[in-house]
Scaffold this active site. Structure first.
Site, PDB file in Angstrom:
ATOM      1  N   ASP A  74      81.288  31.497 103.712  1.00 20.53           N
ATOM      2  CA  ASP A  74      81.183  31.263 102.271  1.00 20.53           C
ATOM      3  C   ASP A  74      79.855  30.618 101.921  1.00 20.53           C
ATOM      4  O   ASP A  74      79.346  30.778 100.815  1.00 20.53           O
ATOM      5  CB  ASP A  74      82.358  30.408 101.789  1.00 20.53           C
TER       6      ASP A  74
HETATM    7  O1  MRU Z   1      89.558  31.826  99.927  1.00 19.44           O
HETATM    8  P1  MRU Z   1      88.935  33.162 100.208  1.00 19.44           P
HETATM    9  O2  MRU Z   1      89.929  34.219 100.543  1.00 19.44           O
HETATM   10  O3  MRU Z   1      87.977  33.572  99.121  1.00 19.44           O
HETATM   11  O4  MRU Z   1      88.067  32.904 101.521  1.00 19.44           O
HETATM   12  C1  MRU Z   1      87.326  33.967 102.046  1.00 19.44           C
HETATM   13  C2  MRU Z   1      86.571  33.604 103.276  1.00 19.44           C
HETATM   14  O5  MRU Z   1      86.579  32.486 103.720  1.00 19.44           O
HETATM   15  C3  MRU Z   1      85.716  34.686 103.869  1.00 19.44           C
HETATM   16  O6  MRU Z   1      85.618  34.519 105.247  1.00 19.44           O
HETATM   17  C4  MRU Z   1      84.296  34.596 103.255  1.00 19.44           C
HETATM   18  O7  MRU Z   1      84.347  34.512 101.868  1.00 19.44           O
HETATM   19  C5  MRU Z   1      83.473  35.761 103.645  1.00 19.44           C
HETATM   20  S1  MRU Z   1      84.001  37.278 102.884  1.00 19.44           S
HETATM   21  C6  MRU Z   1      82.898  38.470 103.384  1.00 19.44           C
END
Ligand code: MRU
Length: 365
Positions: free
Chosen positions: A250
């Site tokens: 993220d």
């Molecule tokens: O809470 P989320 O489902 O948005 O978390 C997503 C993640 O942690 C993913 O690993 C990250 O955003 C990368 S997506 C290519």
């Protein structure tokens, strides 16, 4: 190979997203008419995953602009509106940097265009901003394919036993991006080379992005895959001859510390203990060189309902006190395989210098 799943369907003036809260039972698209709709869809995780959040947010602005052609008197008023709407979209979820990066870039562009003598009308500015936003879709898929190729080649180069078994966490596939995916794109790429023996995906408690979404993508793509609970990863690495762990991000900061879905940190510790290379796959839009270390990253804490019930069915006593951080920080020293970007694979300690020397990189340096 099956058609790629589409989390986002866009045509000029119209935006639909797959409601990911309904998967795997239902496969329903919902219409987003404006930035308010997108803010709520992002907050409620109907669309999630760092790149998909940014692309959906920005496309919702493009749709809102295209449906309000006449309401701006001056280019300055339009630029102010664009800046405010983007700031609002950033506020939906704080940890992933992609929406913030896109907001800064587009707000600056809107200011420059409104001040420029070449783009004199409101229509000119809208057209340029819309075109810039629309480019995000194709660029994300191209970047993901490059990440997939670079990551697969490196995992194979670092392994001495083919085909390979890998572990992934959360969902980083077509559903989390404009298409193809980052960490799951690497796995997809291994599969395409017939070099994937097996992918193990974690359930990813509390919100089950692994069991609901990644398992869905694995089945859709007919990859050889198995679902495991988060608590099984140590046993998995001991027993199953795992060649690599590959996860998404993220936010990757200047020293290589990486925020990703809660549980990534413990997976990295377990991988190090078992001598399994640990890779982070992330486009440069997920890299934030303005923050020096992971300690500066804001971690989103979500509603305890995600921990105490599943689809409305209680899994914990009513009113139980809960702590629900949605992400954790993996320290760079645990990212032993490296960080796979669309520009190449870098050791965490080299990331900042390598991205700085890449003119096309947008990661805030
Ligand atoms: O809470 P989320 O489902 O948005 O978390 C997503 C993640 O942690 C993913 O690993 C990250 O955003 C990368 S997506 C290519």
């Amino acid at each position: 190979m099956a058609n790629l799943l589409e989390a986002i369907k866009y045509q000029r003036g119209s935006l639909k997203i797959l409601d990911q809260t309904l998967l795997p039972e239902s496969f329903d698209y919902i219409t987003l008419k404006n930035t308010d709709d997108a803010w709520h869809a992002i907050k409620d995780m109907k669309v999630r995953g760092a790149p998909a959040i940014a692309i959906t947010g920005c496309l919702s602005l493009a749709v809102e602009l295209s449906n309000s052609q006449t309401s701006f008197q001056t280019t300055e008023k339009l630029s102010e509106f664009i800046g405010n709407r983007l700031k609002y979209l950033v506020s939906a979820r704080p940890t992933a940097v992609n929406m913030k990066e896109a907001a800064s870039r587009l707000s600056l562009l809107a200011e420059q265009l409104s001040a420029s003598e070449k783009t004199t009308t409101v229509h000119d500015v809208m057209d340029r901003i819309t075109a810039e936003i629309e480019e995000m879709l194709d660029k994300d898929i191209t970047d993901n394919k490059n990440i997939g190729r670079i990551g697969a080649e490196r995992i194979l180069a670092d392994s001495n036993n083919f085909p390979v078994s890998v572990v992934t966490h959360c969902n980083t596939g077509s559903l989390a991006t404009a298409g193809y995916g980052t960490a799951l794109g690497v796995i997809r790429s291994l599969h395409k080379k017939t070099m994937l023996k097996h992918v193990y995906c974690t359930e990813t408690r509390p919100y089950n992005q692994g069991s609901r979404l990644t398992a869905f993508e694995i089945k859709h793509e007919q990859m050889p895959g198995t679902l495991v609970c988060d608590s099984m990863v140590a046993m998995l690495m001991k027993e199953k001859n795992i060649a690599a762990v590959v996860v998404g991000a993220d936010r990757v900061v200047a020293n290589g510390d990486t925020a990703n879905k809660i549980g990534t940190y413990q997976l990295a510790i377990v991988a190090k203990y078992h001598g399994v290379p640990f890779y982070v796959a992330a486009p440069s839009t997920s890299c934030d060189m303005e923050l020096k270390s992971g300690a500066e990253i804001v971690i989103e804490e979500r509603n305890s309902k995600e921990m105490t019930s599943i689809k409305g069915v209680a899994t914990a006593p009513k009113d139980m006190s809960c702590w629900n951080p949605a992400f954790d920080i993996t320290p760079s020293e645990l990212i032993t395989g490296g960080i796979i970007t669309e520009f190449g694979l870098f050791k965490p300690s080299q990331l900042e210098t390598e991205l700085e020397s890449t003119p096309d990189c947008v990661c805030g340096h």
